[in-house]
Design an enzyme around this catalytic site. Structure first.
Site, short mmCIF file in Angstrom:
data_model
loop_
_atom_site.label_atom_id
_atom_site.label_comp_id
_atom_site.label_asym_id
_atom_site.label_seq_id
_atom_site.Cartn_x
_atom_site.Cartn_y
_atom_site.Cartn_z
N ASP A 403 -5.01 0.26 0.79
CA ASP A 403 -3.47 -0.07 0.29
C ASP A 403 -3.03 -0.62 -0.49
OD1 ASP A 403 -0.38 -0.23 0.09
OD2 ASP A 403 -0.86 -2.09 -0.67
N GLU A 459 -4.19 4.71 -1.61
CA GLU A 459 -3.16 4.74 -2.35
C GLU A 459 -3.52 4.25 -3.86
OE1 GLU A 459 1.53 3.09 -1.59
OE2 GLU A 459 -0.20 1.94 -1.99
#
Length: 786
Positions: A403, A459
């Site tokens: 993330d 990401e």
């Protein structure tokens, strides 16, 4: 396989587990009825686990070859930034070698820090050793239930070595029982530099719970007796050659307004995922986080399994059951930042601002109100690399979706920066080279130790070049990047482009194809971001309030719903077919879930703006998934879910996303038609709201007999049956060149439909059959099963 057969097979092979709500203790491993010999397999043909937990001990990482400029062979324009790339490579190579040369077992031993730090019990002596890195603390005392929280002269005081590591060993009791009983609450009592005292949950804690009625969490010494530990039995699947990811949040996966459990997810949701044709599940919010509404992104305990959904052993049951079905399990991992929570997390752990994080502004993410790691610190590197190994070894995860990688890679964290694609934005003083080195080292470690069994996804919204090139070339080593621009484009289309006649075919194609050559991407029309309260899902943009009033087949067709269902199918197949080398869907979006996600929350003040944000009375009503809707036969939600399953099935057989062949032969704004080839399939999209086309000529790469393998116009998908796999015959392509292709065929293409064609010989080669239509079903779990 029928549900009854599946349950019968699972009763023989899957360990017994007790639901969290009724018995909050670890799952006991049940011996399989059949011998777990070399020939034993799960109900889905998966062999038993034969992975030796000590298989990597003493492994020496191979020497790096090359100069790190191999990435320039793929993209020649990178040669202008060799100075930066060379600096990055040298820093990576030197750090890698330094870790490999240290006396802690090289990278392999260094990344098993969880076996030295935190709590570890010697199985021979029964002694429990606790170690904690707290360089700025003057003294430390371990305390908890086991010693009545004593911090006086009779307390369990720790000694500090020259590297800032505190240590103490707790002997077993006189009767041989552990000196710290399993389930005991524990904390560390630290004296800071200014002489004040702070009580902290151990940084390497493996379980932390929030007692009913309490706000702060308690650290828990988690070490159940052998008979209460879940023993994982099924082998890891190979990393899929093309990923079809079902993004899921365990806590909000119940149909009821409550927090769901790992066991319920495993028994009730995993069969749905398998039935839908996804080959990977990406689990959010696994690392413990004190604030539930953060969706798991404000991590407080990096080694702690989120206790809201169950125990570590119950999470193992979930992963193991997924493996028994051949499903890879990816973790939505947060190494980009840490919760600023001082009470429950690692922020200000030893009383200093810069222990795990950068000091000052560089160490604070003002938009997220969180702390940013100092990736140049040796012990931070140990902490994060060991965190990866812990989840891979102890829980058998199959990889990670990292993330917030954009925030990691730049000192400005990507805030208020519009990335234009100019390479100076990526290779300059704004780049956090230490973070880039950590990401490369993490990927190098994972892909070396778990070659062929691990998948990593970044990401990243910036488009950083080399992110998904191998480390040996000088890249960062990720397997995939999330293609975040696609979801943004669909929001733009649905909110700004207006009526269908205004949709620009070339613009849509460009967005899908706009990715770096040689760097694989995961495409998605929407993820959890678009499902959150305050945003809109694709289905909501298309149908809005009529999702509540006109989704019944017992009522007359609604033009809004008819259009919405048709375009929902086209958007998803277009994104999967052209947008990347893998695909992602957030749970519930496959059937157009009618409600957004609103986590239970009270009133609060936004830290970054000071704005007052009203809560929802801590309600769970919108923090669930209505899987009952597609299972209700008279509701049109079933059409969207059935199409999603068939779309996955076609992709699973033809594996067109993994193919190197991709060619767009048609993007016609007048006809609103798009045609492209991907792998062995020919995709034809008619986006026109009213025009259907007879004998429409479609270019293809080979002459021969084509067949229709998927049509969104099939009646089971809510279509009109004008173009259907049930009755449409063959399409003969001859050598008539068309739209730059050497061959072509003609077909009837109704309005607002997608049709997928393939050569008969390719259909036979991959073994694709037209049966096995998806039927939504309620998954009931018997008491014997759980």
């Amino acid at each position: 396989m029928s549900l009854e057969e599946e349950e019968a097979a699972e009763e023989e092979t899957v360990a017994a587990a007790t639901a969290v709500a009724t018995a909050p203790k670890p799952v006991a491993a049940a011996a399989p009825a059949k011998s777990a010999g070399s020939g034993a397999v799960s109900a889905f043909g998966v062999p038993v686990l034969t992975e030796d937990p000590k298989r990597h001990r003493g492994f020496k990482f191979p020497q790096l070859e090359g100069d790190g400029f191999g990435v320039c062979a793929v993209d020649g324009t990178l040669a202008g930034h060799k100075g930066h790339l060379g600096h990055r490579w040298d820093k990576f190579k030197n750090l890698r070698q330094a870790i490999e040369d240290n006396e802690e077992g090289g990278i392999e031993g260094f990344s098993r820090g969880y076996e030295k730090m935190g709590f570890n019990r010697n199985e021979e002596t029964g002694e429990i050793t606790y170690r904690e890195w707290a360089p700025n603390a003057k003294s430390a005392c371990l305390f908890g239930d086991f010693n009545n929280w004593a911090t006086d002269a009779n307390g369990v005081w720790m000694t500090k070595n020259d590297f800032g590591v505190f240590e103490v060993t707790v002997p077993p009791n006189a009767d041989g029982s552990p000196g710290i009983p399993h389930g005991s609450r524990v904390k560390i009592h630290l004296e800071t530099q200014d002489g004040s005292w702070v009580d902290k949950i151990p940084a390497w804690i493996k379980f932390a719970v929030q007692a009913p009625g309490n706000i702060p969490f308690d650290g828990i010494y988690y070490d159940p007796p052998k008979e209460e530990q879940y023993e994982m039995k099924w082998s890891r699947p190979d990393a899929p050659e093309e990923l079809r990811i079902y993004e899921a949040h365990v806590g909000m996966s119940s149909r009821e307004p409550k927090i769901n459990s790992y066991i319920a997810f495993a028994d009730e949701v995993l069969p749905r995922i398998k039935n839908l044709g996804y080959n990977a599940v990406q689990l959010m919010a696994i690392q413990e986080h004190a604030y539930y509404a953060s969706f798991g992104y404000h991590v407080t305990n990096f080694f702690g399994v989120s206790s809201r959904c169950g125990t570590p052993d119950e999470l193992k049951y979930l992963v193991d059951k997924a493996h028994s079905m051949g499903i890879s399990v990816l973790m939505d991992l947060v190494h980009s930042h840490s919760s600023s929570n001082v009470t429950d997390g690692i922020n200000m752990f030893d009383g200093s601002d810069g222990q795990y994080f950068h000091s000052g502004p560089q160490g604070y993410h003002w938009m997220w109100d969180s702390r940013c790691f100092n990736y140049g610190e040796w012990e931070v590197m140990r902490f994060l690399l060991s965190n990866l190994r812990y989840w891979m070894e102890e829980f058998k995860f199959d990889g990670f979706r990292f993330d917030g990688v954009t925030s990691m890679m730049y000192k400005h964290h990507g805030l208020q920066v519009a990335f234009t694609g100019n390479y100076d934005e990526y290779f300059g003083m704004a780049t956090d080279v230490d973070a880039m080195v950590y990401l490369a080292l993490a990927n190098d470690m994972l892909h070396t130790l778990y070659d062929g069994k691990v998948t990593t996804i970044a990401e990243d919204v910036s488009g950083m070049p080399t992110l998904c090139r191998p480390v040996q070339e000088g890249g960062v080593g990720f397997d995939y990047r999330l293609q975040m621009a696609i979801a943004d484009k669909w929001v733009e289309v649905l909110s700004e482009w207006g009526s269908d006649e205004n949709w620009e075919m070339g613009n849509l194609v460009f967005t899908m194809e706009n990715r770096r050559y040689g760097e694989k991407c995961i495409s998605y029309a929407e993820s959890h971001d678009q499902a959150l309260v305050g945003d809109k899902t694709t289905a909501f943009w298309l149908m809005d309030a009529e999702m509540y009033t006109n989704m019944s087949t017992l009522s007359p067709d609604s033009p809004v719903v008819t259009r919405g269902i048709a375009l929902h199918k086209l958007i998803r197949q277009f994104t999967m077919g052209l947008g990347g080398e893998g695909y992602l869907n957030f749970m519930g979006n496959e059937f157009g879930h009618p409600e957004w996600i609103d986590f239970p929350r009270g009133d609060r003040v936004e830290a970054s703006t000071g704005e007052f944000i009203p809560g929802n009375g801590n309600s769970y009503h919108l923090c669930r998934r209505r899987f009952d809707l597609p299972e209700t036969d008279h509701l049109r939600y079933k059409f969207l879910e059935a199409f999603d399953a068939k779309m996955n099935r076609v992709a699973g057989f033809f594996k067109y996303m993994a193919s190197d062949h991709q060619y767009t032969s048609l993007k016609d704004d007048g006809d609103k038609m798009i045609a492209f080839e991907r792998g062995d399939c020919v995709f034809v999209f008619n986006w026109h709201p009213v025009n259907s086309y007879s004998d429409y000529r479609i270019g293809c790469k080979k002459a021969g007999k084509y067949k229709l393998v998927l049509s969104s116009d099939n009646p089971e998908f809510g279509g009109w049956d004008n173009l259907s796999t049930h009755h449409d015959g063959s399409y003969f392509a001859d050598s008539t060149a068309h739209n730059g292709r050497p061959a072509s065929f003609q077909a009837y293409i109704p309005s607002r439909t997608v049709a997928v064609f393939a050569l008969e010989e390719d259909i036979e080669r991959v073994g694709y059959t037209y049966g096995e239509e998806y039927v939504s079903r309620v998954v009931e779990v018997s008491n014997e099963h759980v």
